[in-house]
Scaffold this motif. Sequence first.
Motif, mmCIF file in Angstrom:
data_model
loop_
_atom_site.group_PDB
_atom_site.id
_atom_site.type_symbol
_atom_site.label_atom_id
_atom_site.label_comp_id
_atom_site.label_asym_id
_atom_site.label_seq_id
_atom_site.Cartn_x
_atom_site.Cartn_y
_atom_site.Cartn_z
ATOM 1 N N ALA A 19 -7.648 28.897 23.617
ATOM 2 C CA ALA A 19 -7.759 27.757 22.695
ATOM 3 C C ALA A 19 -6.559 26.827 22.843
ATOM 4 C CB ALA A 19 -7.886 28.250 21.252
ATOM 5 N N SER A 50 -6.095 29.538 14.272
ATOM 6 C CA SER A 50 -6.330 28.116 14.533
ATOM 7 C C SER A 50 -5.135 27.266 14.109
ATOM 8 C CB SER A 50 -7.594 27.660 13.800
ATOM 9 O OG SER A 50 -7.916 26.355 14.173
ATOM 10 N N VAL A 66 -2.680 27.484 16.868
ATOM 11 C CA VAL A 66 -3.117 26.669 18.007
ATOM 12 C C VAL A 66 -2.748 25.202 17.767
ATOM 13 C CG1 VAL A 66 -5.152 25.786 19.236
ATOM 14 C CG2 VAL A 66 -4.990 28.226 18.687
HETATM 15 C C1 LIG Z 1 -9.041 30.456 16.179
HETATM 16 C C2 LIG Z 1 -9.407 30.533 17.640
HETATM 17 C C3 LIG Z 1 -9.757 29.130 18.134
HETATM 18 C C4 LIG Z 1 -8.208 31.058 18.428
HETATM 19 O O1 LIG Z 1 -8.558 31.077 19.816
HETATM 20 P P1 LIG Z 1 -7.698 31.916 20.862
HETATM 21 O O2 LIG Z 1 -8.093 31.475 22.229
HETATM 22 O O3 LIG Z 1 -7.771 33.362 20.571
HETATM 23 O O4 LIG Z 1 -6.223 31.390 20.534
HETATM 24 P P2 LIG Z 1 -4.914 31.556 21.460
HETATM 25 O O5 LIG Z 1 -5.069 32.773 22.307
HETATM 26 O O6 LIG Z 1 -4.633 30.254 22.145
HETATM 27 O O7 LIG Z 1 -3.806 31.867 20.379
HETATM 28 C C5 LIG Z 1 -2.860 30.928 19.928
HETATM 29 C C6 LIG Z 1 -1.911 31.611 18.959
HETATM 30 O O8 LIG Z 1 -2.602 31.994 17.774
HETATM 31 C C7 LIG Z 1 -2.453 33.382 17.548
HETATM 32 N N1 LIG Z 1 -3.718 33.883 17.031
HETATM 33 C C8 LIG Z 1 -4.939 33.693 17.544
HETATM 34 N N2 LIG Z 1 -5.884 34.300 16.793
HETATM 35 C C9 LIG Z 1 -5.197 34.903 15.774
HETATM 36 C C10 LIG Z 1 -5.587 35.683 14.654
HETATM 37 N N3 LIG Z 1 -6.879 35.979 14.441
HETATM 38 N N4 LIG Z 1 -4.641 36.115 13.818
HETATM 39 C C11 LIG Z 1 -3.338 35.810 14.028
HETATM 40 N N5 LIG Z 1 -2.904 35.066 15.055
HETATM 41 C C12 LIG Z 1 -3.826 34.627 15.931
HETATM 42 C C13 LIG Z 1 -2.114 33.971 18.897
HETATM 43 O O9 LIG Z 1 -1.395 35.182 18.771
HETATM 44 C C14 LIG Z 1 -1.276 32.870 19.506
HETATM 45 O O10 LIG Z 1 0.017 32.896 18.957
HETATM 46 P P3 LIG Z 1 1.345 33.037 19.871
HETATM 47 O O11 LIG Z 1 1.292 31.895 20.805
HETATM 48 O O12 LIG Z 1 2.444 32.968 18.900
HETATM 49 O O13 LIG Z 1 1.213 34.316 20.586
HETATM 50 C C15 LIG Z 1 -10.615 31.496 17.894
HETATM 51 O O14 LIG Z 1 -10.350 32.721 17.279
HETATM 52 C C16 LIG Z 1 -11.930 30.944 17.374
HETATM 53 O O15 LIG Z 1 -12.587 30.152 18.035
HETATM 54 N N6 LIG Z 1 -12.336 31.387 16.157
HETATM 55 C C17 LIG Z 1 -13.631 31.022 15.566
HETATM 56 C C18 LIG Z 1 -13.842 29.519 15.381
HETATM 57 C C19 LIG Z 1 -12.657 28.825 14.751
HETATM 58 O O16 LIG Z 1 -11.969 29.346 13.883
HETATM 59 N N7 LIG Z 1 -12.434 27.578 15.203
HETATM 60 C C20 LIG Z 1 -11.388 26.720 14.662
HETATM 61 C C21 LIG Z 1 -11.861 26.033 13.418
HETATM 62 S S1 LIG Z 1 -10.545 25.054 12.716
#
Ligand SMILES: CC(C)(COP(=O)(O)OP(=O)(O)OC[C@H]1O[C@@H](n2cnc3c(N)ncnc32)[C@H](O)[C@@H]1OP(=O)(O)O)[C@@H](O)C(=O)NCCC(=O)NCCS
Length: 147
Positions: free
Chosen positions: A90, A117, A120
Amino acid sequence: MLRDVVETDLPIFFEQQLDPESTRMAAFPAREKWTDFLAHWRKILGDPACCKQTIVWNEQVAGNIGSWPQEGRRLIAYWIGREYWGRGIATAALAEFLGQESARPLHAFVISHNVGSIRVLEKCGFVRIGGAPAAPDGVDEYLYRLG
Ligand SMILES: CC(C)(COP(=O)(O)OP(=O)(O)OC[C@H]1O[C@@H](n2cnc3c(N)ncnc32)[C@H](O)[C@@H]1OP(=O)(O)O)[C@@H](O)C(=O)NCCC(=O)NCCS
């Protein structure tokens, strides 16, 4: 890597947005019926004001990201399939998208419990500028801005 959305991505996006843990995390209800989902996406893809990209990771469709105008703001959102979480996808996708989408400011609404999020957004330079009125269920929504 980001690329334009193609029709064959849509069944994958459909499954990704049905995932209950994802909908709970985003506090955003799934479109349960494929026909509703397809109609929504065809409308988006036919609207030049909406910018949508497919997120590809290791040649797999990992999710989608996009921006669109809403009530005087340009909003962004993204959705990653659960099996691809926790790999920086993300963050990388948003960083790449910000190089393609030149509009500023950009805004994002995020529910206060969606710490992933929020992380991110903040890693990509978005700043929290306030909270939207609490939703009827009492869950707070934050507004983030870039630029
Ligand atoms: C939220 C979401 C976009 C994160 O995607 P992802 O690819 O796992 O995110 P990343 O790997 O780039 O993580 C970025 C940071 O967030 C943290 N993170 C990601 N998911 C996390 C969680 N569930 N709880 C805590 N921290 C989290 C990671 O550890 C990372 O932190 P760091 O850089 O300090 O290590 C994904 O879980 C998702 O699509 N969820 C469902 C839809 C959603 O929520 N969309 C956004 C709506 S606003």
